[in-house]
Design a protein around this motif. Sequence first.
Motif, PDB file in Angstrom:
ATOM      1  N   GLU A  96       0.828  -1.197   0.000  1.00 34.43           N
ATOM      2  CA  GLU A  96       0.000   0.000   0.000  1.00 34.43           C
ATOM      3  C   GLU A  96       0.872   1.261   0.000  1.00 34.43           C
ATOM      4  O   GLU A  96       1.272   1.749   1.037  1.00 34.43           O
ATOM      5  N   LEU A  97       1.157   1.781  -1.172  1.00 37.18           N
ATOM      6  CA  LEU A  97       1.911   3.019  -1.303  1.00 37.18           C
ATOM      7  C   LEU A  97       0.917   4.168  -1.390  1.00 37.18           C
ATOM      8  O   LEU A  97       0.016   4.155  -2.236  1.00 37.18           O
ATOM      9  N   LEU A  98       1.076   5.152  -0.518  1.00 36.87           N
ATOM     10  CA  LEU A  98       0.194   6.310  -0.528  1.00 36.87           C
ATOM     11  C   LEU A  98       0.812   7.491  -1.274  1.00 36.87           C
ATOM     12  O   LEU A  98       0.109   8.341  -1.781  1.00 36.87           O
ATOM     13  N   GLY A  99       2.142   7.545  -1.312  1.00 41.19           N
ATOM     14  CA  GLY A  99       2.853   8.641  -1.952  1.00 41.19           C
ATOM     15  C   GLY A  99       4.275   8.696  -1.438  1.00 41.19           C
ATOM     16  O   GLY A  99       4.807   7.702  -0.940  1.00 41.19           O
ATOM     17  N   CYS A 100       4.890   9.868  -1.537  1.00 43.63           N
ATOM     18  CA  CYS A 100       6.227  10.056  -0.972  1.00 43.63           C
ATOM     19  C   CYS A 100       6.470  11.545  -0.740  1.00 43.63           C
ATOM     20  O   CYS A 100       5.783  12.395  -1.307  1.00 43.63           O
ATOM     21  N   ILE A 101       7.450  11.809   0.107  1.00 49.83           N
ATOM     22  CA  ILE A 101       7.881  13.174   0.396  1.00 49.83           C
ATOM     23  C   ILE A 101       9.327  13.288  -0.047  1.00 49.83           C
ATOM     24  O   ILE A 101      10.147  12.414   0.239  1.00 49.83           O
ATOM     25  N   TYR A 102       9.652  14.376  -0.740  1.00 49.00           N
ATOM     26  CA  TYR A 102      10.987  14.570  -1.295  1.00 49.00           C
ATOM     27  C   TYR A 102      11.483  15.962  -0.930  1.00 49.00           C
ATOM     28  O   TYR A 102      10.728  16.937  -1.009  1.00 49.00           O
TER      29      TYR A 102
END
Length: 189
Positions: free
Chosen positions: A112-118
């Motif tokens: 379950e990938l919701l997104g990412c922060i970069y």
Amino acid sequence: VSLTRARRGLLFLKNEDGGLDVRLGRDHRRQPLPSPHDYPRSIVDRAVEKAEPIFLPTITERQAGLGASVRNLGLLSAMCVPLTSYASPPRREGDPEPGPERRRFTEKAKDELLGCIYVDSNASTYSFREEDLYLFLILANHATTALLKERLYRQAITDPLTRLFTRGHFERMLEEQERRYEANRTPYS
């Protein structure tokens, strides 16, 4: 961005097609980024593929696989943390082996990938430290919790088939509008 002394930061959220969309981009002055789609996709893609944080405190020209966008942007440091929901904490040595039902649930949740922060920086005076990574991981955990909470709330107030609000939500909103009318005498329909 300000806590990690980054030059800019981006929030990616998973879209309905399974890809990532830039939902928010800010620079160190808290201003929206003029071109939020100008980021090193190789770093973001690697973090998402492996479902692990990418921590690059000092980027050298010889680092393989980072692509030309890192050079073009003049990046010297970068961090990217996937926002992934895990059903259970990672197992430690000596923990009992989970049963087959628990294993199946955990494996499904890991996907379950919701997104990412970069975040990245091109400042030669400061490069990301390990403390920045730990702070970034804590922020990512809080962001994941907020995203999951919002998803549950939306599921609770929306019919899954029609995607319309449920009757209970409609009635609560109607009562709230009535209270606002009584307090402010502003019309509503």
